[in-house]
Design a protein around this motif. Sequence first.
Motif, PDB file in Angstrom:
ATOM      1  N   ARG A 146       0.837  -1.196   0.000  1.00  0.00           N
ATOM      2  CA  ARG A 146       0.000   0.000   0.000  1.00  0.00           C
ATOM      3  C   ARG A 146       0.873   1.248   0.000  1.00  0.00           C
ATOM      4  N   LYS A 147       0.263   2.356  -0.383  1.00  0.00           N
ATOM      5  CA  LYS A 147       1.005   3.616  -0.458  1.00  0.00           C
ATOM      6  C   LYS A 147       0.716   4.476   0.765  1.00  0.00           C
ATOM      7  N   LEU A 148       1.784   4.915   1.418  1.00  0.00           N
ATOM      8  CA  LEU A 148       1.693   5.831   2.548  1.00  0.00           C
ATOM      9  C   LEU A 148       1.994   7.241   2.074  1.00  0.00           C
ATOM     10  N   GLY A 149       1.081   8.161   2.342  1.00  0.00           N
ATOM     11  CA  GLY A 149       1.302   9.566   2.024  1.00  0.00           C
ATOM     12  C   GLY A 149       1.566  10.348   3.294  1.00  0.00           C
ATOM     13  N   LEU A 150       2.737  10.956   3.388  1.00  0.00           N
ATOM     14  CA  LEU A 150       3.112  11.730   4.557  1.00  0.00           C
ATOM     15  C   LEU A 150       2.902  13.215   4.284  1.00  0.00           C
ATOM     16  N   ILE A 167       8.447  -2.460   5.769  1.00  0.00           N
ATOM     17  CA  ILE A 167       7.394  -3.483   5.754  1.00  0.00           C
ATOM     18  C   ILE A 167       6.723  -3.583   4.388  1.00  0.00           C
ATOM     19  N   GLY A 168       7.308  -2.923   3.389  1.00  0.00           N
ATOM     20  CA  GLY A 168       6.828  -3.112   2.029  1.00  0.00           C
ATOM     21  C   GLY A 168       5.865  -2.066   1.517  1.00  0.00           C
ATOM     22  N   MET A 169       5.730  -0.940   2.214  1.00  0.00           N
ATOM     23  CA  MET A 169       4.884   0.133   1.712  1.00  0.00           C
ATOM     24  C   MET A 169       5.710   1.038   0.788  1.00  0.00           C
ATOM     25  N   SER A 170       5.054   1.635  -0.197  1.00  0.00           N
ATOM     26  CA  SER A 170       5.686   2.710  -0.947  1.00  0.00           C
ATOM     27  C   SER A 170       5.338   4.008  -0.232  1.00  0.00           C
ATOM     28  N   VAL A 171       6.253   4.965  -0.240  1.00  0.00           N
ATOM     29  CA  VAL A 171       6.070   6.170   0.557  1.00  0.00           C
ATOM     30  C   VAL A 171       6.305   7.411  -0.306  1.00  0.00           C
ATOM     31  N   GLU A 172       5.400   8.368  -0.159  1.00  0.00           N
ATOM     32  CA  GLU A 172       5.531   9.663  -0.814  1.00  0.00           C
ATOM     33  C   GLU A 172       5.179  10.725   0.215  1.00  0.00           C
ATOM     34  N   ALA A 173       5.804  11.882   0.137  1.00  0.00           N
ATOM     35  CA  ALA A 173       5.560  12.920   1.137  1.00  0.00           C
ATOM     36  C   ALA A 173       5.418  14.282   0.488  1.00  0.00           C
ATOM     37  N   TYR A 174       4.539  15.100   1.091  1.00  0.00           N
ATOM     38  CA  TYR A 174       4.393  16.493   0.669  1.00  0.00           C
ATOM     39  C   TYR A 174       4.895  17.390   1.785  1.00  0.00           C
ATOM     40  N   ASP A 175       5.880  18.190   1.471  1.00  0.00           N
ATOM     41  CA  ASP A 175       6.402  19.175   2.408  1.00  0.00           C
ATOM     42  C   ASP A 175       7.175  20.213   1.606  1.00  0.00           C
ATOM     43  N   ARG A 189       9.225  12.712  -3.217  1.00  0.00           N
ATOM     44  CA  ARG A 189       8.587  14.001  -2.945  1.00  0.00           C
ATOM     45  C   ARG A 189       7.323  14.122  -3.805  1.00  0.00           C
ATOM     46  N   ALA A 190       6.193  14.417  -3.165  1.00  0.00           N
ATOM     47  CA  ALA A 190       4.937  14.613  -3.891  1.00  0.00           C
ATOM     48  C   ALA A 190       4.898  16.030  -4.457  1.00  0.00           C
ATOM     49  N   PRO A 191       4.413  16.199  -5.684  1.00  0.00           N
ATOM     50  CA  PRO A 191       4.385  17.542  -6.279  1.00  0.00           C
ATOM     51  C   PRO A 191       3.385  18.476  -5.626  1.00  0.00           C
ATOM     52  N   ASP A 192       2.258  17.934  -5.133  1.00  0.00           N
ATOM     53  CA  ASP A 192       1.269  18.778  -4.453  1.00  0.00           C
ATOM     54  C   ASP A 192       0.436  17.930  -3.510  1.00  0.00           C
ATOM     55  N   LEU A 193      -0.222  18.600  -2.570  1.00  0.00           N
ATOM     56  CA  LEU A 193      -0.971  17.906  -1.526  1.00  0.00           C
ATOM     57  C   LEU A 193      -2.172  17.155  -2.085  1.00  0.00           C
ATOM     58  N   ASP A 194      -2.932  17.776  -2.969  1.00  0.00           N
ATOM     59  CA  ASP A 194      -4.134  17.134  -3.494  1.00  0.00           C
ATOM     60  C   ASP A 194      -3.812  15.807  -4.169  1.00  0.00           C
ATOM     61  N   ALA A 195      -2.744  15.786  -4.960  1.00  0.00           N
ATOM     62  CA  ALA A 195      -2.352  14.562  -5.649  1.00  0.00           C
ATOM     63  C   ALA A 195      -1.954  13.480  -4.644  1.00  0.00           C
ATOM     64  N   LEU A 196      -1.266  13.884  -3.576  1.00  0.00           N
ATOM     65  CA  LEU A 196      -0.866  12.933  -2.546  1.00  0.00           C
ATOM     66  C   LEU A 196      -2.084  12.318  -1.869  1.00  0.00           C
ATOM     67  N   LEU A 197      -3.048  13.157  -1.494  1.00  0.00           N
ATOM     68  CA  LEU A 197      -4.244  12.664  -0.821  1.00  0.00           C
ATOM     69  C   LEU A 197      -5.034  11.708  -1.713  1.00  0.00           C
ATOM     70  N   ALA A 198      -5.128  12.026  -2.989  1.00  0.00           N
ATOM     71  CA  ALA A 198      -5.926  11.220  -3.913  1.00  0.00           C
ATOM     72  C   ALA A 198      -5.318   9.859  -4.196  1.00  0.00           C
ATOM     73  N   SER A 199      -3.992   9.746  -4.100  1.00  0.00           N
ATOM     74  CA  SER A 199      -3.324   8.506  -4.506  1.00  0.00           C
ATOM     75  C   SER A 199      -2.911   7.614  -3.345  1.00  0.00           C
ATOM     76  N   SER A 200      -3.040   8.092  -2.099  1.00  0.00           N
ATOM     77  CA  SER A 200      -2.529   7.342  -0.944  1.00  0.00           C
ATOM     78  C   SER A 200      -3.566   6.399  -0.357  1.00  0.00           C
ATOM     79  N   ASP A 201      -3.085   5.250   0.125  1.00  0.00           N
ATOM     80  CA  ASP A 201      -3.948   4.311   0.855  1.00  0.00           C
ATOM     81  C   ASP A 201      -4.002   4.657   2.338  1.00  0.00           C
ATOM     82  N   VAL A 202      -2.923   5.241   2.834  1.00  0.00           N
ATOM     83  CA  VAL A 202      -2.858   5.736   4.207  1.00  0.00           C
ATOM     84  C   VAL A 202      -2.256   7.140   4.156  1.00  0.00           C
ATOM     85  N   VAL A 203      -2.894   8.088   4.825  1.00  0.00           N
ATOM     86  CA  VAL A 203      -2.377   9.452   4.927  1.00  0.00           C
ATOM     87  C   VAL A 203      -2.022   9.700   6.385  1.00  0.00           C
ATOM     88  N   SER A 204      -0.774  10.088   6.650  1.00  0.00           N
ATOM     89  CA  SER A 204      -0.334  10.332   8.019  1.00  0.00           C
ATOM     90  C   SER A 204       0.162  11.764   8.140  1.00  0.00           C
TER      91      SER A 204
END
Length: 321
Positions: A146-150, A167-175, A189-204
């Motif tokens: 699953r994809k984790l969006g930070l 543990i096998g997650m793919s990770v992308e972050a917006y900052d 690095r995520a290009p923008d917040l909206d794209a990160l939220l739309a594509s993530s399975d978990v948002v932290s």
Amino acid sequence: MSFTVVSLGGPVAPEGEAMLAAAGITSLSTGPYPAKDEVVALLAAHRADAVIVRLVERIDDEILRASPNLRLVHKHGAGTNDIDVAAAKALGIPVMAAVGANAHSVAEHALALMFALIKDMRRQDAFVRGGNWAGKSYQGHELRGRKLGLVGMGLIGRNLARMASAIGMSVEAYDPFAPDDAFGRECRRAPDLDALLASSDVVSLHCPLTEQTRDLINARTLGLMKPSALLINTARGEVINETDLVVALREGRIAGAGLDTFAPEPPAADNPLWALDNVVVSPHVGGVTEEARREVSLITCGNVVSFLKGEDVPQRFFVAR
């Protein structure tokens, strides 16, 4: 010269108290969330030289002026949203924070909330305690794949990225403020917040509370997330609009939420989140494991002792001066 330090919201760890005592500093403390009148009276009566901020509603201008000797405010942790930093700066009182001291602990807690949700632990615990035993009731899944969006890539986000990647997650972050070297093999690095939220399975969430991040997660941004997505908050409660979150959870717009922070704190006894079985909560304890509390206390007390004695304190601990 003798000094007095007051810890607001409870004493520091024993190792921190020992450090203060060894320096000849008188250490006093209140209970959690003391009334403002109590704080003002205590600081004035003991002419406190420094304040350590643990569990309080807010350190405002009146509190900052209560002791004529007050020379330092130090947060017992990293977030300083409960301190009027601008007022302290106007009075010439430096504000410090134990930056990074509990980063590993908070990252572990965020991961624990993810596991509790994805493994359906809340329902399974209640199921077995109710005298039941049937594997068909289990609704668990794996985080692997699953994809984790930070949201935020400070020390906590970086620690969590490494843990999740392991543990096998793919990770992308917006900052937008994080340097490029904060992102490595474990995190893109995520290009923008909206794209990160739309594509993530978990948002932290791991961003500080500012006017820009207040209500960052709201009806619009929740609407971008997958119906199967999970939301984790170990940052500050005010980063999420709780009213909008309750609606999203009730209506199945997202699958679940793991929350360690709320607005306000402590939250109301009738908070509608308590009635939802797709929510796992904890009382803002992500950064207060015994190990983290000890480290935070040692950094805080070490800084307080050095500052009061006129010794150098590393610049990274100053929030304002």
